[in-house]
Design a protein around this motif. Structure first.
Motif, PDB file in Angstrom:
ATOM      1  N   TYR A 272      14.101   6.028   3.685  1.00 26.22           N
ATOM      2  CA  TYR A 272      15.239   5.114   3.722  1.00 26.22           C
ATOM      3  C   TYR A 272      15.448   4.534   5.125  1.00 26.22           C
ATOM      4  O   TYR A 272      15.798   3.362   5.281  1.00 26.22           O
ATOM      5  N   ASP A 273      15.226   5.366   6.155  1.00 26.50           N
ATOM      6  CA  ASP A 273      15.347   4.875   7.531  1.00 26.50           C
ATOM      7  C   ASP A 273      14.304   3.796   7.809  1.00 26.50           C
ATOM      8  O   ASP A 273      14.605   2.753   8.404  1.00 26.50           O
TER       9      ASP A 273
ATOM     10  N   ASN B 229      10.808  13.581  -1.735  1.00 25.77           N
ATOM     11  CA  ASN B 229      12.147  13.118  -2.090  1.00 25.77           C
ATOM     12  C   ASN B 229      12.227  11.595  -2.037  1.00 25.77           C
ATOM     13  O   ASN B 229      13.296  11.019  -2.015  1.00 25.77           O
TER      14      ASN B 229
ATOM     15  N   THR C  66      12.235   1.660  -1.303  1.00 28.77           N
ATOM     16  CA  THR C  66      12.246   3.062  -0.898  1.00 28.77           C
ATOM     17  C   THR C  66      12.933   3.873  -1.983  1.00 28.77           C
ATOM     18  O   THR C  66      13.729   3.340  -2.743  1.00 28.77           O
ATOM     19  N   GLY C  67      12.595   5.141  -2.069  1.00 29.42           N
ATOM     20  CA  GLY C  67      13.263   6.015  -3.025  1.00 29.42           C
ATOM     21  C   GLY C  67      12.295   6.553  -4.051  1.00 29.42           C
ATOM     22  O   GLY C  67      11.111   6.754  -3.762  1.00 29.42           O
TER      23      GLY C  67
ATOM     24  N   HIS D  21      12.503   9.821   7.178  1.00 34.76           N
ATOM     25  CA  HIS D  21      13.029   9.561   5.836  1.00 34.76           C
ATOM     26  C   HIS D  21      12.664   8.124   5.425  1.00 34.76           C
ATOM     27  O   HIS D  21      12.869   7.196   6.209  1.00 34.76           O
TER      28      HIS D  21
END
Lengths: 405, 142
Positions: free
Chosen positions: A344-345, A374, A359-360, A342
């Protein structure tokens, strides 16, 4: 001559910050850039020696502030090669500039008309048009993005028609880094007399912006993405268009004569500058653009291209990495994902190692979702980033991937 | 063990690591070890809003105690939610509602997290408390 990156890093006080005990590596320049000492000093100097309201009061300080403020407008007009100084309107930034045009455009849109944008717009160049279309029962049409991150130009050409009342698209994608063929698309739009707004948020600090060469009707950018202060920016507009558009905010300097029955609006550029302007930050923006001008935007672009190339080839050597956006014409922005991890990690662990990345969905949800993702991790370089920072980032990324997989 | 004792055990585990990278490595291991939630509960109904990554939380009652299961698409988030579950699962609604969450401060987790992640953590706690309240209301009505 080599780009004097080590020397100019000293101009940016924040770059000596430590993050979680590690030297800061700032790779989030697409979100905002850091400010050189010159810009910070300019703000202080204004408040210490010039602060006064502009265009009013016949006193010394007011004259001083007015001369500085209008001098900034003059320089910025030259910097983007506007034909006339009054074509530079000071706003709160890109979003504000686009909203200004979209709001003022109400009287030019009828039911059933079309507004054309692209699928790579960030929310600021999408939602104002979407709301305009909703209010006027017009259609928001979207030019799709191809898998490599470039606009589908044959389709774009087909979507242009006399029904399109304005075309709005980004100079450079904040997610993909794609440099769009602005000049070509503007020329195509002009065949149908369609005015064009260019969102220059990601361009102003990285490529040369010459509004006469691009021939667009409107060009929007923010100071803070170009080493200037937050909270100010520019709407450039061709004077024939700015004269035609009604103002959408009222009060202050934008008024020529007022009675209780009616108001005569001031001429350009003041017509669109309601209320007391953000003088200090406008002067900071001028200083920032002068800073870029001294270094030479082409030298900056060449230097950043070197960072982009090095980072891209290093990233591609890491198994499981997929770079999103492989357009031939790119600025120093790399979005990527790592299979099974992910974003975000990764962002969290990179932050632990002192590296600032984004991130995102990068305020471009429709684009990110249309790519079936995502979220991504985005690194975006600025003129003070170095090859050794890129190497440290690559090593840190490998370490983070090992921890997470 | 009481909630308080379990929380203390977690705090002590985190004290073993000096470096935050090691603490994150530990959270990642916890995340990987979290038993997978039954896929029927990975629905929007079980999604916790306010997190940058997606977190699903399910609660069911077993003999007066609440058992939580959870999942997330981000492994660090999964590690954080697994800490909460370890401490709060298998307790009565009353015990959960009276729980003291200051252990999070002792770990240093809240201050260390980014504001978005700290919001996410707050949302997880809120959701756990909501479940506890719902089960408490239900048992009071019986």
């Amino acid at each position: 001559m080599a780009f004097p990156v080590n020397q100019l890093r000293n101009d940016f006080p924040i770059l000596s910050t430590q993050v979680h005990g590690k030297p800061l590596v700032y790779f989030d320049n697409g979100a905002t850039t850091q400010k050189p000492r010159q810009v910070i000093d300019r703000l202080v100097q204004y408040y210490e020696t010039e602060n006064s309201n502009v265009h009013r009061g016949a006193h010394h300080l007011s004259n001083l502030a007015t001369v500085s403020f209008e001098g900034a407008r003059n320089f910025i007009a030259q910097y983007i090669n506007a034909q006339r100084t009054e074509e530079v309107i000071f706003t709160r930034g890109t979003t504000d500039s686009i909203n200004l045009v979209a709001s003022s455009f109400h009287s030019f849109i009828q039911k059933g008309d079309e507004v054309l944008i692209t699928a790579m717009e960030h929310h600021s160049n999408l939602v104002p048009w979407q709301q305009l279309c909703k209010n006027k029962e017009a259609h928001l049409c979207v030019i799709q993005v191809l898998e490599d991150g470039m606009l589908d130009m044959p389709v774009a050409r087909k979507m242009l028609s006399p029904k399109v009342k304005i075309l709005a698209f980004t100079h450079i994608s904040n997610v993909l880094g794609t440099i769009n063929p602005v000049k070509e698309l503007v020329a195509e739009a002009h065949r149908y007399n369609i005015p064009v707004l260019i969102d220059g948020a990601q361009a102003i600090a990285h490529v040369q912006v010459d509004v006469q060469e691009l021939d667009c009707e409107f060009y929007a950018f923010s100071a803070h993405k170009a080493y200037g202060p937050m909270g100010t920016g520019v709407l450039y507009g061709k004077s024939e268009w700015l004269n035609k558009l009604p103002p959408c905010q009222f009060g202050g300097e934008m008024i020529d004569q007022v009675s209780f029955d009616k108001t005569v609006f001031n001429k350009l550029p003041y017509k669109f500058e309601a209320g007391t302007p953000n003088v200090a930050d406008v002067l900071g923006m001028e200083t920032a653009l002068r800073y870029l001008d001294t270094l030479g935007i082409k030298n900056i672009q060449q230097y950043e291209d070197g960072l982009l190339e090095h980072a891209t080839s290093s990233l591609l050597k890491i198994p499981g990495i997929k770079i999103i956006g492989r357009a031939k014409q790119k600025t120093a922005v790399i979005s990527f994902i790592v299979e099974g991890i992910h974003p975000y990690d990764l962002g969290t662990l990179l932050d632990q190692m002192g590296i600032a990345v984004r991130t995102g969905n990068h305020c471009a949800q429709p684009l990110v979702e249309s790519l079936g993702l995502n979220g991504t991790i985005r690194v975006s370089f600025g003129l003070y980033n170095t090859l050794s920072e890129v190497d440290y980032f690559i090593d840190s990324l490998k370490r983070a991937i090992n921890m997470l997989l | 063990m009481t909630i308080k004792e379990k929380a203390q055990a977690v705090v002590e585990e985190f004290w073993m690591f000096d470096d935050w990278m090691d603490k994150y490595a530990y959270l990642i291991e916890l995340g990987k070890d979290l038993p997978v939630i039954d896929s029927q509960f990975k629905t929007n109904n079980h999604l916790i809003s306010g997190c940058q990554s997606r977190v699903w939380l399910h609660a069911e009652e077993q003999e007066g105690q609440i058992v939580f299961t959870a999942d997330s698409d981000a492994v660090i988030t999964k590690g954080i939610v697994s800490l909460l579950i370890r401490i709060l699962s298998n307790h009565t609604p009353k015990e959960i509602l009276e729980a003291d969450f200051s252990f999070l401060e002792s770990i240093g987790l809240q201050e260390h997290l980014s504001p978005t992640r700290a919001n996410g953590l707050a949302s997880m706690i809120k959701q756990i408390q909501l479940y506890a309240r719902a089960f408490q209301l239900k048992s009071n009505q019986l």
